[in-house]
Design an enzyme around this catalytic site. Structure first.
Site, PDB file in Angstrom:
ATOM      1  N   SER A 178      26.032  14.276  52.219  1.00 33.62           N
ATOM      2  CA  SER A 178      24.714  14.330  51.592  1.00 33.62           C
ATOM      3  C   SER A 178      23.821  15.321  52.353  1.00 33.62           C
ATOM      4  CB  SER A 178      24.100  12.928  51.539  1.00 33.62           C
ATOM      5  OG  SER A 178      22.983  12.897  50.676  1.00 33.62           O
ATOM      6  N   ASP A 229      27.161  12.553  45.165  1.00 36.97           N
ATOM      7  CA  ASP A 229      26.970  12.391  46.606  1.00 36.97           C
ATOM      8  C   ASP A 229      28.122  11.603  47.251  1.00 36.97           C
ATOM      9  OD1 ASP A 229      25.964  11.611  49.171  1.00 36.97           O
ATOM     10  OD2 ASP A 229      23.916  11.802  48.416  1.00 36.97           O
TER      11      ASP A 229
END
Length: 280
Positions: free
Chosen positions: A20, A152
């Protein structure tokens, strides 16, 4: 500003992993960007990246039917930083988890984790553009739309330490370093104190919807920490500061950036510095 000592520390790393927002940092460091440049991405460009207009909120009904933010501003910044650089052209080995929503394999079509890396040989992702991988790993559900079918990597590897450790032992890349020679320094972005009072929660979808996301994110990060400690012992160190009671820092609260900078300056680094002197 980054200190020369910290820059030198990163130069000694053989593999840099991140998920992320950590994936963006890992890619940037592997590309040779300074920490000051990466910090500027958040300080100067954060409001642009996390720009949620009232019109978007109206159309999306908040987060009920659409992501909070558009991908365009982040894409623009990542393309500016990385250009057409591929993972194979980065200056260091890198590992960035994402999640593939559809592998499009007729024989075994499913969603599954996808760990991007630039190790050589079969299975390498060296040809992927760095800026695209950055978008893939940071496409957090409800915050950003998926990108090319990826979201993500934090849905399973918010702390990618175990992914990085496993990658070093992949027999396709010879020679694999003995576990006794490995040193792993794991750096978190800050932890909110959260708990659920009571002993019995007879809840359904509606009640579990909000806490379940945080439970899963914290749970996956925690189990990776446990596994690495068990496998590496004192050769593993994690610095993951916990915010004070009553302080909550949402993932997308750009207004909290000045607080985060001040908070980072207040964190005791005595144990971390001692570990680095002994093992790094």
């Amino acid at each position: 500003m980054a200190t020369p000592g910290l820059e030198k520390l990163l130069e000694k790393a053989d593999l840099i992993a991140g998920t992320s927002t950590g994936g963006l940092l890992a890619l940037g460091i592997a590309h040779g960007l300074t920490l000051a440049t990466l910090r500027d991405l958040y300080v100067s460009k954060g409001e642009k990246i996390f720009d949620d207009s009232w019109f978007d909120d109206l159309v999306d009904l908040g987060k009920l039917r659409g992501a909070d933010y558009r991908t365009g501003p982040l894409r623009q910044e990542l393309k500016r930083l990385f250009g057409e650089t591929t993972l194979g052209k980065l200056k260091k080995k890198v590992l960035v988890p994402s999640f593939d929503l559809d592998n499009q394999d007729p024989a075994d079509r499913s969603w599954k984790p996808k760990v991007f890396h630039n190790f050589p040989g079969r299975g390498s992702d060296a040809g992927h553009l760095a800026w695209k991988v950055g978008l893939y790993t940071s496409a957090a559900p409800t915050y950003f739309p998926s990108v090319d079918g990826f979201i993500d990597g934090g849905v399973y590897a918010g702390n990618p330490s175990m992914c990085a450790l496993a990658q070093t032992q992949d027999g396709r890349y010879s020679p694999t370093p003995p576990m006794a020679q490995l040193r792993l320094f794991s750096l978190g972005t800050g932890t909110n104190l959260q708990y659920m009072a009571g002993t019995t929660h007879d809840w359904g979808y509606l009640q579990w919807a909000q806490p379940l996301i945080n439970l899963m994110l914290d749970g996956t990060a925690g189990i990776a920490d446990y596994q690495c400690r068990q496998l590496l012992g004192e050769r593993y160190h994690r610095l993951a500061p916990t915010f004070p009671p009553g302080v909550n820092v949402p993932l997308d609260d750009v207004a909290k950036v000045p607080y985060l900078i001040d908070f980072a300056g207040s964190v005791s680094l005595e144990d971390t510095i001692d570990w680095l002197k002994r093992f790094w």
